[in-house]
Design an enzyme around this catalytic site. Structure first.
Site, PDB file in Angstrom:
ATOM      1  N   ASP A 282       3.314 -52.910 -50.645  1.00 58.49           N
ATOM      2  CA  ASP A 282       2.960 -54.135 -51.364  1.00 58.49           C
ATOM      3  C   ASP A 282       2.059 -53.695 -52.519  1.00 58.49           C
ATOM      4  O   ASP A 282       1.000 -53.101 -52.281  1.00 58.49           O
ATOM      5  CB  ASP A 282       2.226 -55.071 -50.387  1.00 58.49           C
ATOM      6  CG  ASP A 282       1.441 -56.175 -51.067  1.00 58.49           C
ATOM      7  OD1 ASP A 282       1.629 -56.410 -52.275  1.00 58.49           O
ATOM      8  OD2 ASP A 282       0.609 -56.809 -50.380  1.00 58.49           O
ATOM      9  N   GLU A 300       3.797 -58.607 -55.503  1.00 57.19           N
ATOM     10  CA  GLU A 300       3.061 -59.017 -54.298  1.00 57.19           C
ATOM     11  C   GLU A 300       3.241 -60.506 -54.004  1.00 57.19           C
ATOM     12  O   GLU A 300       3.537 -60.911 -52.876  1.00 57.19           O
ATOM     13  CB  GLU A 300       1.568 -58.711 -54.476  1.00 57.19           C
ATOM     14  CG  GLU A 300       0.742 -59.276 -53.327  1.00 57.19           C
ATOM     15  CD  GLU A 300      -0.661 -58.703 -53.206  1.00 57.19           C
ATOM     16  OE1 GLU A 300      -1.424 -58.779 -54.172  1.00 57.19           O
ATOM     17  OE2 GLU A 300      -0.982 -58.192 -52.113  1.00 57.19           O
ATOM     18  N   GLU A 301       3.094 -61.311 -55.020  1.00 57.44           N
ATOM     19  CA  GLU A 301       3.176 -62.758 -54.798  1.00 57.44           C
ATOM     20  C   GLU A 301       4.576 -63.149 -54.325  1.00 57.44           C
ATOM     21  O   GLU A 301       4.731 -64.001 -53.449  1.00 57.44           O
ATOM     22  CB  GLU A 301       2.822 -63.516 -56.080  1.00 57.44           C
ATOM     23  CG  GLU A 301       1.340 -63.430 -56.484  1.00 57.44           C
ATOM     24  CD  GLU A 301       1.010 -62.252 -57.370  1.00 57.44           C
ATOM     25  OE1 GLU A 301       1.902 -61.408 -57.604  1.00 57.44           O
ATOM     26  OE2 GLU A 301      -0.151 -62.152 -57.843  1.00 57.44           O
ATOM     27  N   ALA A 420       1.556 -55.335 -63.941  1.00 58.18           N
ATOM     28  CA  ALA A 420       0.327 -56.070 -64.277  1.00 58.18           C
ATOM     29  C   ALA A 420      -0.861 -55.120 -64.452  1.00 58.18           C
ATOM     30  O   ALA A 420      -1.756 -55.383 -65.259  1.00 58.18           O
ATOM     31  CB  ALA A 420       0.044 -57.086 -63.177  1.00 58.18           C
TER      32      ALA A 420
HETATM   33  N1  AR6 Z   1      11.033 -53.700 -55.590  1.00 55.79           N
HETATM   34  C1  AR6 Z   1      10.857 -52.582 -56.345  1.00 55.79           C
HETATM   35  N2  AR6 Z   1      10.136 -52.548 -57.471  1.00 55.79           N
HETATM   36  C2  AR6 Z   1       9.576 -53.680 -57.912  1.00 55.79           C
HETATM   37  C3  AR6 Z   1       9.723 -54.895 -57.199  1.00 55.79           C
HETATM   38  C4  AR6 Z   1      10.486 -54.877 -55.983  1.00 55.79           C
HETATM   39  N3  AR6 Z   1      10.664 -55.965 -55.254  1.00 55.79           N
HETATM   40  N4  AR6 Z   1       9.068 -55.851 -57.868  1.00 55.79           N
HETATM   41  C5  AR6 Z   1       8.532 -55.267 -58.958  1.00 55.79           C
HETATM   42  N5  AR6 Z   1       8.837 -53.952 -59.003  1.00 55.79           N
HETATM   43  P1  AR6 Z   1       3.528 -55.379 -60.276  1.00 55.79           P
HETATM   44  P2  AR6 Z   1       1.001 -53.851 -60.205  1.00 55.79           P
HETATM   45  C6  AR6 Z   1       8.415 -52.960 -60.018  1.00 55.79           C
HETATM   46  O1  AR6 Z   1       3.221 -55.733 -61.692  1.00 55.79           O
HETATM   47  O2  AR6 Z   1       1.097 -53.322 -61.574  1.00 55.79           O
HETATM   48  C7  AR6 Z   1      -0.091 -58.841 -58.591  1.00 55.79           C
HETATM   49  O3  AR6 Z   1      -0.660 -59.996 -59.153  1.00 55.79           O
HETATM   50  C8  AR6 Z   1       8.534 -53.448 -61.464  1.00 55.79           C
HETATM   51  O4  AR6 Z   1       8.932 -52.330 -62.224  1.00 55.79           O
HETATM   52  O5  AR6 Z   1       3.726 -56.486 -59.298  1.00 55.79           O
HETATM   53  O6  AR6 Z   1       0.528 -52.947 -59.100  1.00 55.79           O
HETATM   54  C9  AR6 Z   1      -0.960 -58.272 -57.500  1.00 55.79           C
HETATM   55  O7  AR6 Z   1      -1.560 -59.281 -56.729  1.00 55.79           O
HETATM   56  C10 AR6 Z   1       7.108 -53.841 -61.795  1.00 55.79           C
HETATM   57  O8  AR6 Z   1       6.839 -53.751 -63.180  1.00 55.79           O
HETATM   58  O9  AR6 Z   1       2.409 -54.411 -59.649  1.00 55.79           O
HETATM   59  C11 AR6 Z   1      -1.955 -57.495 -58.291  1.00 55.79           C
HETATM   60  O10 AR6 Z   1      -2.991 -58.307 -58.779  1.00 55.79           O
HETATM   61  C12 AR6 Z   1       6.318 -52.831 -61.034  1.00 55.79           C
HETATM   62  O11 AR6 Z   1       7.045 -52.677 -59.819  1.00 55.79           O
HETATM   63  C13 AR6 Z   1      -1.145 -56.962 -59.446  1.00 55.79           C
HETATM   64  O12 AR6 Z   1      -0.052 -57.854 -59.592  1.00 55.79           O
HETATM   65  C14 AR6 Z   1       4.892 -53.226 -60.762  1.00 55.79           C
HETATM   66  O13 AR6 Z   1       4.828 -54.496 -60.168  1.00 55.79           O
HETATM   67  C15 AR6 Z   1      -0.594 -55.600 -59.147  1.00 55.79           C
HETATM   68  O14 AR6 Z   1       0.087 -55.129 -60.286  1.00 55.79           O
END
Ligand code: AR6
Length: 508
Positions: A282, A300-301, A420
């Site tokens: 996650d 995550e959401e 993000a």
């Molecule tokens: N499976 C594989 N890859 C994925 C998937 C999925 N289901 N969904 C997204 N990606 P991000 P962060 C890839 O932005 O940067 C939330 O608000 C996709 O390339 O969710 O760690 C949390 O609560 C995407 O750009 O993660 C935190 O506050 C990349 O994963 C914050 O966002 C990153 O996804 C975490 O942000």
């Protein structure tokens, strides 16, 4: 999801391990000083799930439940809550105003500042469904004293503790979150009691009318209508485990001799679906669930909306610090969704056929690890940042020392911290490979439809394997790259740099 191995799972001659095929039989379920079980384990051994009988406490180490609010007026808070929820009867058409009125009976302080525009929008579109499910949710919430009879510990910072509870208990707690009954959880200013905890009452979600909130409410109402419906109520257990590894046990990265474990890169597929049976990452916020009850709608959401039982973690999980993670075993998927962020749509119900382990938990393991949110992405190449991310990933990936390697599933991950939180996907992939190597686990890496990235990553992995690069070598190369990057911000990317330094580029 189908838990069978996917065709691409064989990599470097080895198959990526998934549960239940690699499952090791569990001991009988029992509580101990590090494990709180909210059901009666004796009854459980006879196949029944009933609440454990215990005595509630109202203190700083346990969740404060509305039924235990100290009585300081003629009508106790719980009596007021009961009176309010009993008004939401099935024999009349329940409106948003009824729900708002009920919630404000025991939330007098928010009489003027809580708004219900988003909930109104949802109810307008789903009038009969809304009116049908709300009384059932109220009835479920009123069963709190019967369903939760044991104090729920707070999973505090720097502690190792797990909580196992039934899906029915979770549904009751989430009904309370919906009706915003949890005491002391509405203040959000410095010094407030739960400032270090995520929000749990749904009030914020009800306020802001937007397409995103509308889709979130569709997912959540689908969950509530399933758990209050006839016939398909979930009947298993779920475990939430906070894991803390003291800094003194941080691997000495520069000295580690491990070679990389296997990495399968997938351009197509999702962690939650194609990564079924693996430890699924996650991409979390330090407050688990991130913006699920607010505006956020990324990895995550979305996961929390597909599997709303995850939301209950927000009730008891204190903000994660750098060397902590939260592992969740057994949640069910209720919804099929599509899209991402503004294009996110709740599509339809999902029938989860995932098998259950001996503790009646679905074979679904998720680990919440929060990457650093890089306001200035240049900072991620510093030694301090690299060490922080390595240790965080390692805390999440570490094997249970009591379970042999052969019984430990692979890790399903992807661009952790690279959306993000603005991380560099190349650097984060290397960091996760290093952490997985020290944890002795294989990785399935999903690039989320990015073919180019998948190709580059696979080539990089093959290159590192072919040169038998160790974790220590890679760590030192990343340190050098950090220095290089601080002087040449528009220079080589980290893959180009590593290739050049290792010096054998011709055949790749
Ligand atoms: N499976 C594989 N890859 C994925 C998937 C999925 N289901 N969904 C997204 N990606 P991000 P962060 C890839 O932005 O940067 C939330 O608000 C996709 O390339 O969710 O760690 C949390 O609560 C995407 O750009 O993660 C935190 O506050 C990349 O994963 C914050 O966002 C990153 O996804 C975490 O942000």
């Amino acid at each position: 999801p189908d838990a069978e191995a996917q065709p691409g799972d064989i990599c470097c001659g080895r198959k990526l391990k998934r549960e239940p095929e690699c499952h090791m039989q569990l001991d009988n379920l029992r509580a101990d000083k590090n494990h709180t079980v909210l059901i009666d384990t004796k009854e459980f051994s006879h196949g029944k799930i009933v609440a454990y009988e215990g005595k509630h406490v109202w203190d700083a180490n346990h969740v404060k439940l509305p039924q235990n609010y100290p009585v300081n007026s003629k009508e106790s808070r719980w009596e007021a809550t009961q009176r309010a929820l009993q008004k939401l009867k099935p024999n009349k058409r329940v409106s948003v105003e009824d729900v708002e009125g009920a919630i404000k009976i025991y939330n007098q302080a928010h009489k003027h500042d809580w708004h219900f525009d988003a909930l109104r929008m949802y109810a307008q579109e789903n009038e009969s469904g809304f009116s049908h499910v709300i009384p059932k949710m109220a009835k479920l919430a009123l069963r709190l004293p019967e369903l939760i009879q044991h104090p729920i510990p707070l999973l505090r910072e720097k502690s190792n503790h797990k909580i196992t509870l039934s899906q029915e208990q979770i549904s009751c707690l989430l009904a309370h979150a919906f009706f915003c009954t949890f005491p002391h959880r509405n203040a959000n200013c410095p010094g407030s009691e739960y400032i270090n905890f995520p929000s749990i009452n749904f009030s914020r979600l009800f306020a802001e009318r937007s397409p995103r909130t509308f889709q979130k409410l569709r997912a959540l109402f689908h969950y509530f209508s399933t758990v209050t419906g006839e016939g398909n109520k979930p009947t298993g257990l779920v475990t939430f485990e906070r894991i803390y590894i003291p800094q003194s046990q941080c691997p000495e990265w520069e000295k580690r001799k491990e070679h990389l474990t296997n990495v399968c890169v997938y351009a197509k597929g999702f962690i939650e679906k194609e990564g079924s049976g693996m430890l699924q990452v996650d991409f979390a916020a330090s407050m688990v669930g991130g913006g699920v009850l607010g505006r956020g709608l990324v990895q995550e959401e979305i996961r929390f909306l597909q599997c709303p039982e995850l939301i209950v973690a927000r009730l008891f999980t204190e903000k994660l610090s750098d060397n902590e993670c939260l592992k969740i075993t057994g949640v069910q998927t209720y919804s099929n969704t599509s899209g991402y962020s503004d294009s996110f749509v709740w599509e339809r119900p999902y029938t989860d056929c995932t098998k259950r382990d001996e503790w009646k938990r679905r074979y679904c393991q998720i680990v919440a690890i929060d990457a650093t949110n890089f306001e200035d992405p240049r900072q991620q190449y510093s030694e301090k940042s690299i060490k922080r991310e390595l240790f965080k990933a390692f805390v999440g990936f570490r094997r249970d020392p009591n379970i042999p390697i052969d019984y430990t599933p692979a890790i399903a991950t992807g661009n952790w911290g690279c959306g993000a939180f603005k991380g560099d996907p190349m650097l984060k992939a290397l960091i996760q490979m290093m952490a997985a190597a020290v944890a002795q686990r294989d990785l399935a890496y999903f690039t989320f439809n990015n073919e180019k990235q998948a190709g580059e990553l696979q080539r990089m992995f093959d290159f590192l394997k072919c040169h038998q690069v160790t974790v220590g070598n890679l760590y030192n190369l990343l340190q050098d790259y950090g220095k290089y990057h601080s002087l040449h911000q528009r220079g080589k990317n980290v893959f180009e740099y590593i290739r050049e330094k290792i010096g054998h580029t011709s055949h790749l």
